[in-house]
Design an enzyme around this catalytic site. Structure first.
Site, PDB file in Angstrom:
ATOM      1  N   TYR A   1       0.825  -1.208   0.000  1.00 26.57           N
ATOM      2  CA  TYR A   1       0.000   0.000   0.000  1.00 26.57           C
ATOM      3  C   TYR A   1       0.862   1.261   0.000  1.00 26.57           C
ATOM      4  CZ  TYR A   1      -4.661  -1.991   0.864  1.00 26.57           C
ATOM      5  OH  TYR A   1      -5.869  -2.635   0.751  1.00 26.57           O
TER       6      TYR A   1
ATOM      7  N   LYS B   1       3.338 -15.213   2.412  1.00 27.61           N
ATOM      8  CA  LYS B   1       3.524 -15.979   1.170  1.00 27.61           C
ATOM      9  C   LYS B   1       5.023 -16.238   1.051  1.00 27.61           C
ATOM     10  CE  LYS B   1       2.017 -17.828  -2.677  1.00 27.61           C
ATOM     11  NZ  LYS B   1       1.123 -19.007  -2.751  1.00 27.61           N
TER      12      LYS B   1
ATOM     13  N   ASP C   1      -2.767 -18.292   0.606  1.00 34.26           N
ATOM     14  CA  ASP C   1      -3.758 -19.033  -0.181  1.00 34.26           C
ATOM     15  C   ASP C   1      -4.412 -20.121   0.682  1.00 34.26           C
ATOM     16  OD1 ASP C   1      -1.244 -20.233  -0.151  1.00 34.26           O
ATOM     17  OD2 ASP C   1      -1.337 -20.980  -2.203  1.00 34.26           O
TER      18      ASP C   1
ATOM     19  N   ASP D   1      -6.250  -6.919   4.375  1.00 34.24           N
ATOM     20  CA  ASP D   1      -7.403  -6.299   3.717  1.00 34.24           C
ATOM     21  C   ASP D   1      -8.300  -7.402   3.150  1.00 34.24           C
ATOM     22  OD1 ASP D   1      -9.006  -4.271   2.482  1.00 34.24           O
ATOM     23  OD2 ASP D   1      -8.012  -4.737   0.586  1.00 34.24           O
TER      24      ASP D   1
ATOM     25  N   ASP E   1     -12.092  -9.115   4.855  1.00 33.75           N
ATOM     26  CA  ASP E   1     -13.381  -9.165   4.144  1.00 33.75           C
ATOM     27  C   ASP E   1     -13.917 -10.597   4.155  1.00 33.75           C
ATOM     28  OD1 ASP E   1     -13.152  -6.444   3.393  1.00 33.75           O
ATOM     29  OD2 ASP E   1     -14.017  -6.846   1.410  1.00 33.75           O
TER      30      ASP E   1
HETATM   31  C1  IPM Z   1     -10.369  -1.212   4.091  1.00 33.66           C
HETATM   32  C2  IPM Z   1     -10.614  -0.654   2.707  1.00 33.66           C
HETATM   33  C3  IPM Z   1      -9.460   0.282   2.339  1.00 33.66           C
HETATM   34  C4  IPM Z   1      -8.177  -0.525   2.382  1.00 33.66           C
HETATM   35  C5  IPM Z   1      -9.629   1.009   0.991  1.00 33.66           C
HETATM   36  C6  IPM Z   1     -10.925   1.766   0.915  1.00 33.66           C
HETATM   37  C7  IPM Z   1      -8.468   1.899   0.695  1.00 33.66           C
HETATM   38  O1  IPM Z   1     -10.758  -1.685   1.777  1.00 33.66           O
HETATM   39  O2  IPM Z   1     -10.254  -0.410   5.026  1.00 33.66           O
HETATM   40  O3  IPM Z   1     -10.316  -2.430   4.215  1.00 33.66           O
HETATM   41  O4  IPM Z   1      -7.853  -1.210   1.405  1.00 33.66           O
HETATM   42  O5  IPM Z   1      -7.499  -0.461   3.392  1.00 33.66           O
HETATM   43 MG    MG Z   2     -10.883  -3.608   2.654  1.00 32.95          MG
END
Ligand code: IPM
Ligand code: MG
Length: 362
Positions: free
Chosen positions: A142, A192, A224, A248, A252
């Protein structure tokens, strides 16, 4: 005690969900005799519209002068296609870096009332699912060097780099081991290392730091495999520590195990104050302004703020218990209503949680 809270509502559903977190904090304030002074500042697309840049200096200054920052979400189609350093998302990365928030804690917990909302089969999610993803937040790909050739030239190219230093890995590893010592005592470090040099360093350093925590079991997993194990047997995980990008993605995935990404709060912490608290989901422009969004992730982020930045554990418990009671009574926003229940909108969900806070007996 007066707490100064910088409030960044952001874009899309951001304002609606943050308003509900504030409603709940106001109930906490009445109930616990603590008070909040909210200062609203702009970041993201709305700041681009007003000031021409996603993170105005004044916003960062107000945040630095506050006890903590409460954030909704930023971004949307309106600002897509802007140069990389002037997007709403760049504002978000800028504030994380600007406040030195290197540790992002993302708890994924299955609520009893929502067990059926998990897309995983009963049997896989029967036991207790309580995973804490500890995501490194100010390094890695990032923030690494990146570049792009001139647009439209033959053989056009672009690159991003993943780079981690020993101190960066050490400090996030310590956060994970400390957290595990207050939980079930298991750290899974995700990397990884079979391919990436930065992951090989990550693995070495995490292993070295683990020697200071003899009571904690450490295991390493390739990313993975971790993505697969999360849906094969999520109950095996306690604390997952990983890089910015893997964190990240895996957070999710972990959120969906709990039924909806609309349920997951987060805390971003650095070495000093303030911390920043935000739901892990985005600005959901498709449902913005429709009173449909689930405010629970933001309400729970406010609870994390009380716990981690303000040391108001009792008030944090009040909010978390209120969320459980509202879910137990069958109230659902549409994202978690697969199996019925009383479907309510964003505002009503916020009001119901605030009402439970006021009603709590102690
Ligand atoms: C998160 C989001 C952010 C990230 C984006 C919006 C930049 O996906 O906070 O998980 O990737 O950190
Ligand atoms: Mg995110």
């Amino acid at each position: 005690m007066d707490y100064k809270i910088a409030v960044i509502k952001g874009d899309g559903i951001g304002p609606e969900i943050v308003d509900q977190a504030i409603t709940v904090l106001e109930a906490v304030s009445e109930k616990c005799g603590i008070s909040f002074v909210f200062s609203e500042v702009l970041m993201g697309g709305c700041a681009i519209d007003k000031y021409g840049l996603p993170l105005p200096e004044s916003t960062l200054k107000t945040c630095k002068e506050s006890d903590s920052v409460l954030l909704g979400a930023v971004g949307g189609p309106k600002w897509e296609g802007l140069p990389g350093d002037s997007t709403p998302e760049a504002g978000l990365l800028g504030i994380r870096a600007g406040l030195g928030l290197y540790a992002n804690l993302r708890p994924a917990v299955i609520y009893e009332a929502l067990r059926e909302a998990s897309p995983l089969k009963p049997g896989i999610v029967d036991g207790k699912i309580d995973i804490l993803v500890v995501r490194e937040l100010t390094g890695g790909i990032y923030f690494g060097e990146r570049g792009r050739s001139e647009k439209g030239t033959p053989n056009e190219w672009a690159y991003d780099t993943e780079k981690y230093s020993v101190p960066e890995i050490e400090r996030i590893a310590r956060i994970a081991f400390e957290a595990a010592s207050k939980r079930r005592g298991i750290v899974t470090s995700v990397d990884k290392a079979n391919v990436l040099e930065s992951s090989r360093l990550w693995r070495e350093v995490v292993t070295k730091v683990s020697k200071d925590y003899p009571g904690i079991a450490l295991n390493h997993m390739y990313v993975d495999n971790a993505a697969m194990q999360l849906i094969r047997n999520p109950g095996q995980f306690d604390v997952i520590v990983t890089t910015n990008m893997f964190g990240d993605i895996l957070s999710d995935e972990a959120s969906m195990i709990t039924g909806s990404i609309g349920m997951l709060p987060s805390a971003s912490l650095g070495s000093g104050k303030p911390g920043l608290y935000e739901p892990i989901h985005g600005s959901a422009p498709d449902i913005a302004g429709q009173d449909k969004a689930n405010p629970i992730a933001t309400v729970l982020s406010a609870a994390m703020m009380l716990r981690y930045s303000l040391g108001e554990n009792f008030a944090a418990d009040l909010i978390e218990n209120a969320v459980v009671r509202v879910l137990d009574k069958g109230y659902r926003t549409s994202d978690i209503a697969y199996y019925g229940g009383t479907v309510v909108g964003t505002r009503e969900m916020g009001r119901l949680i605030a009402e439970e806070v006021r009603r709590a007996e102690f």
